[in-house]
Design an enzyme around this catalytic site. Sequence first.
Site, PDB file in Angstrom:
ATOM      1  N   LYS A  42       6.557   5.190 -18.030  1.00 40.81           N
ATOM      2  CA  LYS A  42       7.906   4.970 -17.508  1.00 40.81           C
ATOM      3  C   LYS A  42       7.894   4.015 -16.319  1.00 40.81           C
ATOM      4  O   LYS A  42       7.042   4.116 -15.441  1.00 40.81           O
ATOM      5  CB  LYS A  42       8.509   6.314 -17.086  1.00 40.81           C
ATOM      6  CG  LYS A  42       9.982   6.259 -16.800  1.00 40.81           C
ATOM      7  CD  LYS A  42      10.525   7.650 -16.556  1.00 40.81           C
ATOM      8  CE  LYS A  42      12.020   7.554 -16.292  1.00 40.81           C
ATOM      9  NZ  LYS A  42      12.565   8.818 -15.839  1.00 40.81           N
ATOM     10  N   GLY A  47       2.064   6.285 -11.149  1.00 36.75           N
ATOM     11  CA  GLY A  47       0.936   5.762 -11.920  1.00 36.75           C
ATOM     12  C   GLY A  47       1.263   4.447 -12.600  1.00 36.75           C
ATOM     13  O   GLY A  47       0.455   3.508 -12.615  1.00 36.75           O
ATOM     14  N   CYS A  48       2.461   4.349 -13.140  1.00 38.71           N
ATOM     15  CA  CYS A  48       2.864   3.130 -13.847  1.00 38.71           C
ATOM     16  C   CYS A  48       3.038   1.965 -12.887  1.00 38.71           C
ATOM     17  O   CYS A  48       2.736   0.820 -13.233  1.00 38.71           O
ATOM     18  CB  CYS A  48       4.144   3.382 -14.637  1.00 38.71           C
ATOM     19  SG  CYS A  48       3.904   4.625 -15.942  1.00 38.71           S
ATOM     20  N   THR A  49       3.500   2.253 -11.692  1.00 39.24           N
ATOM     21  CA  THR A  49       3.638   1.207 -10.679  1.00 39.24           C
ATOM     22  C   THR A  49       2.260   0.709 -10.244  1.00 39.24           C
ATOM     23  O   THR A  49       2.042  -0.508 -10.150  1.00 39.24           O
ATOM     24  CB  THR A  49       4.445   1.728  -9.473  1.00 39.24           C
ATOM     25  OG1 THR A  49       5.752   2.092  -9.938  1.00 39.24           O
ATOM     26  CG2 THR A  49       4.559   0.672  -8.391  1.00 39.24           C
ATOM     27  N   ALA A  52       0.904  -1.449 -13.163  1.00 39.32           N
ATOM     28  CA  ALA A  52       1.603  -2.727 -13.274  1.00 39.32           C
ATOM     29  C   ALA A  52       1.218  -3.660 -12.128  1.00 39.32           C
ATOM     30  O   ALA A  52       0.979  -4.855 -12.344  1.00 39.32           O
ATOM     31  CB  ALA A  52       3.110  -2.502 -13.297  1.00 39.32           C
TER      32      ALA A  52
END
Length: 154
Positions: A42, A47-49, A52
Amino acid sequence: MKTVIGVGSKVPSFSLKDQFGKTFDLDAVLGEKNLVIYFYPKDDTPGCTKEACAFRDQFEVFADKNTMIIGISGQSVESHLEFANKYKLNFTLLSDEGNSVRKLFGVPSSALGVIPGRVTYVVNKKGMVVFTFDSLTKAEQHVEEALRIIKTLD
């Protein structure tokens, strides 16, 4: 029977909208570049930030190895654009709102099927998957592993 894309598989064809609302067709880049295709749960979560931003920070190294980075999750085009702008992401984010491409690749869900999985695929110029890395919790390691493999490709 569910298809699972793994090492030695040909990457399946797909088309999705990018963060700018333009249609991205995988077949248009096959044969031209190596690819890092990563599925993440998401936009704008911790974690995704981290993942990315790690891809963003290594963008030039991937580019020097003729490699395109493609992030895919189920959020909208608008969500992806906001995420990309907020963190100055310099690569393609694709909106897979129906999770059709996630299913096409056979990306597993985690935590009792509630959280979409985090899996990275490295694809060579011939369209073959040469490496996969599956870890929901080791977000930044996805970038390290992909970079390690890309450095071995032509």
